[in-house]
Scaffold this motif. Sequence first.
Motif, PDB file in Angstrom:
ATOM      1  N   LYS A 170     -13.155 -47.113 -33.590  1.00 28.44           N
ATOM      2  CA  LYS A 170     -14.160 -46.434 -33.901  1.00 28.44           C
ATOM      3  C   LYS A 170     -14.744 -47.193 -35.842  1.00 28.44           C
ATOM      4  O   LYS A 170     -13.811 -46.966 -36.402  1.00 28.44           O
ATOM      5  CB  LYS A 170     -12.707 -45.703 -34.883  1.00 28.44           C
ATOM      6  CG  LYS A 170     -12.752 -44.616 -33.832  1.00 28.44           C
ATOM      7  CD  LYS A 170     -11.461 -43.102 -34.409  1.00 28.44           C
ATOM      8  CE  LYS A 170     -11.256 -42.777 -33.012  1.00 28.44           C
ATOM      9  NZ  LYS A 170     -10.520 -41.436 -33.055  1.00 28.44           N
ATOM     10  N   TRP A 174      -9.127 -50.332 -35.142  1.00 29.81           N
ATOM     11  CA  TRP A 174      -8.927 -49.541 -33.514  1.00 29.81           C
ATOM     12  C   TRP A 174      -7.688 -48.573 -34.125  1.00 29.81           C
ATOM     13  O   TRP A 174      -7.132 -48.513 -34.673  1.00 29.81           O
ATOM     14  CB  TRP A 174      -8.687 -50.942 -33.743  1.00 29.81           C
ATOM     15  CG  TRP A 174      -9.497 -51.652 -32.756  1.00 29.81           C
ATOM     16  CD1 TRP A 174     -10.103 -52.552 -33.971  1.00 29.81           C
ATOM     17  CD2 TRP A 174     -10.281 -51.911 -31.902  1.00 29.81           C
ATOM     18  NE1 TRP A 174     -10.780 -53.418 -32.998  1.00 29.81           N
ATOM     19  CE2 TRP A 174     -11.143 -53.261 -32.029  1.00 29.81           C
ATOM     20  CE3 TRP A 174      -9.553 -51.479 -30.334  1.00 29.81           C
ATOM     21  CZ2 TRP A 174     -12.025 -53.213 -29.911  1.00 29.81           C
ATOM     22  CZ3 TRP A 174     -10.906 -51.458 -29.099  1.00 29.81           C
ATOM     23  CH2 TRP A 174     -11.503 -52.732 -29.502  1.00 29.81           C
ATOM     24  N   VAL A 175      -7.626 -47.998 -33.105  1.00 29.39           N
ATOM     25  CA  VAL A 175      -6.777 -47.302 -33.753  1.00 29.39           C
ATOM     26  C   VAL A 175      -5.920 -46.571 -32.297  1.00 29.39           C
ATOM     27  O   VAL A 175      -6.463 -46.465 -31.358  1.00 29.39           O
ATOM     28  CB  VAL A 175      -7.362 -45.203 -33.614  1.00 29.39           C
ATOM     29  CG1 VAL A 175      -6.171 -44.114 -33.458  1.00 29.39           C
ATOM     30  CG2 VAL A 175      -8.356 -45.352 -34.537  1.00 29.39           C
ATOM     31  N   ASN A 177      -2.871 -45.730 -29.593  1.00 25.69           N
ATOM     32  CA  ASN A 177      -1.961 -44.354 -29.497  1.00 25.69           C
ATOM     33  C   ASN A 177      -1.154 -44.990 -28.121  1.00 25.69           C
ATOM     34  O   ASN A 177      -2.005 -45.695 -27.322  1.00 25.69           O
ATOM     35  CB  ASN A 177      -2.736 -43.748 -29.007  1.00 25.69           C
ATOM     36  CG  ASN A 177      -3.270 -42.487 -30.823  1.00 25.69           C
ATOM     37  OD1 ASN A 177      -1.943 -41.911 -31.335  1.00 25.69           O
ATOM     38  ND2 ASN A 177      -4.271 -42.823 -31.152  1.00 25.69           N
ATOM     39  N   GLY A 221       1.924 -44.080 -39.045  1.00 27.63           N
ATOM     40  CA  GLY A 221       1.818 -43.476 -37.875  1.00 27.63           C
ATOM     41  C   GLY A 221       2.778 -44.740 -36.739  1.00 27.63           C
ATOM     42  O   GLY A 221       3.290 -44.527 -35.527  1.00 27.63           O
ATOM     43  N   GLU A 244       1.232 -43.846 -33.043  1.00 28.73           N
ATOM     44  CA  GLU A 244       0.638 -42.092 -32.888  1.00 28.73           C
ATOM     45  C   GLU A 244      -0.940 -42.461 -34.193  1.00 28.73           C
ATOM     46  O   GLU A 244      -0.923 -42.077 -35.683  1.00 28.73           O
ATOM     47  CB  GLU A 244       1.095 -41.396 -33.316  1.00 28.73           C
ATOM     48  CG  GLU A 244       0.911 -39.682 -33.675  1.00 28.73           C
ATOM     49  CD  GLU A 244       1.651 -38.622 -33.762  1.00 28.73           C
ATOM     50  OE1 GLU A 244       1.237 -37.450 -33.729  1.00 28.73           O
ATOM     51  OE2 GLU A 244       3.295 -38.726 -34.005  1.00 28.73           O
ATOM     52  N   ASP A 245      -1.845 -42.574 -33.831  1.00 21.25           N
ATOM     53  CA  ASP A 245      -2.887 -41.930 -34.994  1.00 21.25           C
ATOM     54  C   ASP A 245      -2.804 -43.717 -35.559  1.00 21.25           C
ATOM     55  O   ASP A 245      -3.187 -43.978 -36.946  1.00 21.25           O
ATOM     56  CB  ASP A 245      -3.234 -41.419 -35.089  1.00 21.25           C
ATOM     57  CG  ASP A 245      -3.692 -40.709 -34.537  1.00 21.25           C
ATOM     58  OD1 ASP A 245      -4.593 -40.543 -33.525  1.00 21.25           O
ATOM     59  OD2 ASP A 245      -3.577 -39.033 -34.211  1.00 21.25           O
ATOM     60  N   VAL A 247      -3.828 -47.170 -37.893  1.00 23.60           N
ATOM     61  CA  VAL A 247      -5.063 -47.127 -37.447  1.00 23.60           C
ATOM     62  C   VAL A 247      -5.085 -49.083 -37.983  1.00 23.60           C
ATOM     63  O   VAL A 247      -3.892 -49.148 -38.609  1.00 23.60           O
ATOM     64  CB  VAL A 247      -6.026 -47.115 -38.706  1.00 23.60           C
ATOM     65  CG1 VAL A 247      -7.201 -47.884 -39.553  1.00 23.60           C
ATOM     66  CG2 VAL A 247      -6.081 -45.130 -38.500  1.00 23.60           C
TER      67      VAL A 247
END
Length: 382
Positions: A170, A174-175, A177, A221, A244-245, A247
């Motif tokens: 994004k 980067w994200v 999960n 996260g 979890e999410d 970044v």
Amino acid sequence: MKSFQRCFTVNHGRMLSSQPSSTGDIGFNFQLTETQRELQQLARKFSREEILPRAAEYDISMKFPWDIHKKAWDLGLLNGFVPEKYGGSALSLFEDCLVIEEFAYGCSGIFNAIHTNDLAGAPVIIAGNDEQKKKYLGRLIEEPIIAAYCVTEPSAGSDVAGLKTKAVKKGDEWVINGNKMWITSAGVASWYFVLARTDPDPKASTGKAFTGFIVDAKTPGVTPGRKEINMGQRCSDTRGVTFEDVVVKQENVLGEVGAGFKYAMGAFDKTRPVVAAAAVGLAQRCLDEATRYSLERKTFGTEIVNHQAVAHMLADMAIGVEVSRLMTQRACWEIDNKRKNTYYASIAKCIASEVANKSAADAVQVKYSKLCYNFVFIQFDC
């Protein structure tokens, strides 16, 4: 039988001599250099004085052995793989494995707890840029911290193609999960190597579908799970990790996008010999303890070493230890000479682990009458 006893004294000679070489650089030989001999002796002394006496304590408490880790770090016995450019001692893999064998001789659990940086750092060595190496390898040298290798998941271990953890780009970030499982040192690590799928196409080839990331453990996260209670090596901090999410900046992408699988597998060429060396150390300890006891224990008017059934077990253990050590050293030699060692590294890990397991079982047979709650052999059965 007297010759057998002479062969199997507790402080028996090793095929790779610890005596300094006087032959000079003649290529293939079985002598350690003076520097290698000193390194081996330092690691051996540390293992016998700091690790071995406290193995039972940490097996019971299951606590991470921070005090032992810090002492080993102070002596420069950890992170030998880090290049001099980033503050390390730049040991060859052969030299690093000399240390590892001695540590595992003292306790394979404590070894596994304090020596995970080799695996986590290997992808950074292989694919990291100068800034990444300076920052993350340099931190291992500047302070006694731990790093962890996050690849395995609840439904995928060796089947890397089955990994479900995803990373989506994004903008310049980067994200991530997903969930990782059975990660060694997950709860005590300062940073992780994480492998995640970056190509959403399920038909994408494994060699192009995954990317490696360096993730700081305190990133929002990132949540380590509960400590798993291992059957053996119980002070090793094994946990799941949830992302979890999470970044991650572009600067923490390791190497090329999509090439993470190659880096993760390349790390195994460097770390399979490490596992093999640890197995050799454990097997050597089994042999030494069983031999010592067989020379003390008497039945039917003689030491049990003189009973053929026991002598055969000790002989098989000795054969396995020597063959495993040589195979491990061959795997190290290959990579130290910049040759691909996948073949030899795989053989070394396979045979050494099998020998360690069999040696533990045979050592218990030799010393069964004193088993009770004997932590020496509880550690062996890890």
